[in-house]
Design an enzyme around this catalytic site. Structure first.
Site, PDB file in Angstrom:
ATOM      1  N   SER A 143       0.851  -1.204   0.000  1.00 20.60           N
ATOM      2  CA  SER A 143       0.000   0.000   0.000  1.00 20.60           C
ATOM      3  C   SER A 143       0.879   1.244   0.000  1.00 20.60           C
ATOM      4  CB  SER A 143      -0.899   0.001   1.248  1.00 20.60           C
ATOM      5  OG  SER A 143      -0.093   0.004   2.411  1.00 20.60           O
ATOM      6  N   TYR A 170       6.045   7.809  17.467  1.00 21.61           N
ATOM      7  CA  TYR A 170       6.361   7.588  16.039  1.00 21.61           C
ATOM      8  C   TYR A 170       7.542   8.473  15.628  1.00 21.61           C
ATOM      9  CZ  TYR A 170       5.586   8.229  10.972  1.00 21.61           C
ATOM     10  OH  TYR A 170       5.744   8.348   9.607  1.00 21.61           O
ATOM     11  N   LYS A 210      11.450   7.627  14.332  1.00 22.79           N
ATOM     12  CA  LYS A 210      12.013   8.098  13.059  1.00 22.79           C
ATOM     13  C   LYS A 210      13.341   8.817  13.302  1.00 22.79           C
ATOM     14  CE  LYS A 210       8.782   6.620  10.207  1.00 22.79           C
ATOM     15  NZ  LYS A 210       9.069   5.567   9.205  1.00 22.79           N
TER      16      LYS A 210
HETATM   17  N1  LIG Z   1       2.278   9.077   4.186  1.00 19.67           N
HETATM   18  C1  LIG Z   1       3.023  10.034   4.712  1.00 19.67           C
HETATM   19  O1  LIG Z   1       2.683  11.228   4.649  1.00 19.67           O
HETATM   20  C2  LIG Z   1       4.304   9.690   5.399  1.00 19.67           C
HETATM   21  C3  LIG Z   1       5.056  10.755   5.920  1.00 19.67           C
HETATM   22  C4  LIG Z   1       6.266  10.466   6.530  1.00 19.67           C
HETATM   23  C5  LIG Z   1       6.707   9.158   6.593  1.00 19.67           C
HETATM   24  N2  LIG Z   1       5.940   8.135   6.100  1.00 19.67           N
HETATM   25  C6  LIG Z   1       6.459   6.781   6.207  1.00 19.67           C
HETATM   26  O2  LIG Z   1       6.288   6.119   4.978  1.00 19.67           O
HETATM   27  C7  LIG Z   1       6.251   4.711   5.187  1.00 19.67           C
HETATM   28  C8  LIG Z   1       5.045   4.141   4.452  1.00 19.67           C
HETATM   29  O3  LIG Z   1       3.868   4.641   5.057  1.00 19.67           O
HETATM   30  P1  LIG Z   1       2.531   4.914   4.262  1.00 19.67           P
HETATM   31  O4  LIG Z   1       2.161   6.321   4.546  1.00 19.67           O
HETATM   32  O5  LIG Z   1       2.665   4.453   2.873  1.00 19.67           O
HETATM   33  O6  LIG Z   1       1.494   4.036   5.108  1.00 19.67           O
HETATM   34  P2  LIG Z   1       0.753   2.669   4.798  1.00 19.67           P
HETATM   35  O7  LIG Z   1      -0.053   2.766   3.569  1.00 19.67           O
HETATM   36  O8  LIG Z   1       0.068   2.317   6.069  1.00 19.67           O
HETATM   37  O9  LIG Z   1       1.930   1.655   4.500  1.00 19.67           O
HETATM   38  C9  LIG Z   1       2.652   1.007   5.511  1.00 19.67           C
HETATM   39  C10 LIG Z   1       2.987  -0.368   5.019  1.00 19.67           C
HETATM   40  O10 LIG Z   1       3.824  -1.015   5.997  1.00 19.67           O
HETATM   41  C11 LIG Z   1       3.341  -2.325   6.161  1.00 19.67           C
HETATM   42  N3  LIG Z   1       3.678  -2.872   7.464  1.00 19.67           N
HETATM   43  C12 LIG Z   1       3.420  -2.332   8.683  1.00 19.67           C
HETATM   44  N4  LIG Z   1       3.841  -3.164   9.649  1.00 19.67           N
HETATM   45  C13 LIG Z   1       4.378  -4.236   9.026  1.00 19.67           C
HETATM   46  C14 LIG Z   1       4.977  -5.433   9.488  1.00 19.67           C
HETATM   47  N5  LIG Z   1       5.083  -5.696  10.804  1.00 19.67           N
HETATM   48  N6  LIG Z   1       5.447  -6.315   8.591  1.00 19.67           N
HETATM   49  C15 LIG Z   1       5.349  -6.080   7.261  1.00 19.67           C
HETATM   50  N7  LIG Z   1       4.765  -4.975   6.750  1.00 19.67           N
HETATM   51  C16 LIG Z   1       4.293  -4.062   7.634  1.00 19.67           C
HETATM   52  C17 LIG Z   1       1.836  -2.196   6.023  1.00 19.67           C
HETATM   53  O11 LIG Z   1       1.270  -3.468   5.800  1.00 19.67           O
HETATM   54  P3  LIG Z   1      -0.266  -3.771   6.286  1.00 19.67           P
HETATM   55  O12 LIG Z   1      -1.120  -3.027   5.324  1.00 19.67           O
HETATM   56  O13 LIG Z   1      -0.375  -5.251   6.183  1.00 19.67           O
HETATM   57  O14 LIG Z   1      -0.390  -3.254   7.678  1.00 19.67           O
HETATM   58  C18 LIG Z   1       1.745  -1.255   4.844  1.00 19.67           C
HETATM   59  O15 LIG Z   1       1.837  -1.939   3.625  1.00 19.67           O
HETATM   60  C19 LIG Z   1       6.196   4.511   6.696  1.00 19.67           C
HETATM   61  O16 LIG Z   1       7.472   4.204   7.182  1.00 19.67           O
HETATM   62  C20 LIG Z   1       5.756   5.871   7.202  1.00 19.67           C
HETATM   63  O17 LIG Z   1       6.178   6.110   8.509  1.00 19.67           O
HETATM   64  C21 LIG Z   1       4.741   8.384   5.507  1.00 19.67           C
END
Ligand SMILES: NC(=O)c1ccc[n+]([C@@H]2O[C@H](COP(=O)([O-])OP(=O)(O)OC[C@H]3O[C@@H](n4cnc5c(N)ncnc54)[C@H](OP(=O)(O)O)[C@@H]3O)[C@@H](O)[C@H]2O)c1
Length: 324
Positions: free
Chosen positions: A52, A204, A208
């Protein structure tokens, strides 16, 4: 400072415009915007949390560049979904599902050992999987879940996959962190925030910050093996994690929030652009290295705290060292 750098820096310091889609769109039009990443035939990439959001966007970006992409999900079903979704977006690509719950130490170690033993190469490891649990949660290993996922897992994967990364040198490790880390320092003496009142955003952001500090230390340790280790932050991207974990934030930022592809742009760029192997240990956003501290932020970490963090995580990851 030239005009383009002045605008770029103002966007970075101003946060709201810089972290939203406006920031990326303006920067793309400025002179000196780095060239798009070159094709990656023959290269192998592993992306965690690829089912995702940013992970799926990054996996798709690498697949479209012609790399073989291993998409890691928490179990076989999620890994299969990640592969199917990536292939829908990049038809005909070489996409391989990998199952591993990265918050589980035994699974992580087994996965890394198998991958490093079986795969001939790994050019890019993207530690992207992330969580922001609404309440304090512990893993089967007794670790706080955010810390296990965002701090311990990237450490174990980097250590466990080092042999295959080194065989593929120059190779890259890209750790996806967050601009929220500017507000935190290493919580010295409370590295899993056990003694701190739990707040999802605070814990969180602390993890980071910890991940960034470990990125810098990995970079020093792996440089002579040709493994370049960087951190990046995506800005604000409209993903499932933001929709479920921060609904109010998402509503407020909706006019400016990035698409997942925009958020993942610098992940894919760092995985292929030649600039990323001219340095190591940097903190990137929108294809440029950024300072590790912000003028309005919490300030730098001292060396004893940085070393204590490394020893603590190493002790958890490699229990025979008994440093916990
Ligand atoms: N979106 C933003 O604005 C933003 C900003 C700063 C940093 N980030 C960082 O970007 C990264 C991706 O986040 P996102 O925003 O794309 O959120 P997201 O859509 O929730 O994606 C997170 C992904 O990590 C997977 N995951 C979580 N725990 C896991 C585990 N124990 N084992 C394997 N997979 C796991 C989830 O799988 P499931 O679906 O199965 O839970 C999901 O596919 C994260 O590190 C987040 O902190 C995002």
């Amino acid at each position: 400072m030239d005009f383009a750098t002045t605008i770029d820096t103002a966007l970075d310091r101003g946060i709201v415009l810089g972290y939203g889609s406006v920031g990326l769109r303006v920067r793309r039009r400025l002179p000196g915007w780095p060239a798009d990443p070159p094709p990656m035939p023959g290269k192998t990439v592993l992306v965690t949390g690829a089912g995702s959001g940013l992970g799926l966007a990054a996996a798709t970006g690498f697949a479209r560049l012609g790399a073989q992409v291993h998409v890691l999900g928490r179990n076989a079903e999620r890994a299969g979904e990640a592969a199917r979704r990536t292939l829908e977006r990049a038809p005909g690509a070489d996409v391989r599902p990998q199952a591993c719950d990265v918050s589980d130490l035994a699974q992580l170690r087994a996965f890394a050992e198998k991958f490093a033993g079986e795969e001939p190469r790994l050019d890019v490891l993207v530690n992207n999987a992330g969580v922001m649990p609404g309440r304090r949660t512990h893993t089967a290993d007794g670790l706080e879940l955010t810390f296990a996922t965002q701090v311990v897992a990237p450490w174990v994967l980097t250590a466990g996959l080092e042999p295959v990364l080194a065989r593929s040198a120059p190779s890259r490790v890209i750790n996806v962190v967050s601009g929220g880390l500017y507000g935190q320092r290493i919580p010295a003496g409370d590295l899993q925030s056990a003694d701190t009142r739990y707040g999802p955003k605070k814990v969180y952001a602390r993890t980071k910050r910890e991940e960034l500090v470990l990125t810098q230390q990995w970079a020093e340790r792996l440089l002579d093996r040709g493994v370049h280790v960087h951190a990046m932050h995506p800005g604000w991207a409209d993903t499932e994690g933001v929709r479920t974990g921060m609904p109010v934030f998402r509503a407020l930022t909706r006019p400016v929030i990035r698409t997942p592809d925009e958020g993942a742009d610098t992940i894919v760029w760092l995985g292929s652009a030649p600039e990323a192997v001219e340095s190591s240990g940097l903190f990137w956003h929108d294809r440029r290295p950024r300072p590790a501290t912000h003028p309005l932020g919490a300030g730098p970490d001292d060396e004893p705290a940085r070393k204590r963090l490394w020893d603590y995580v190493e002790g958890i990851a490699t229990p025979h060292l008994n440093r916990q």
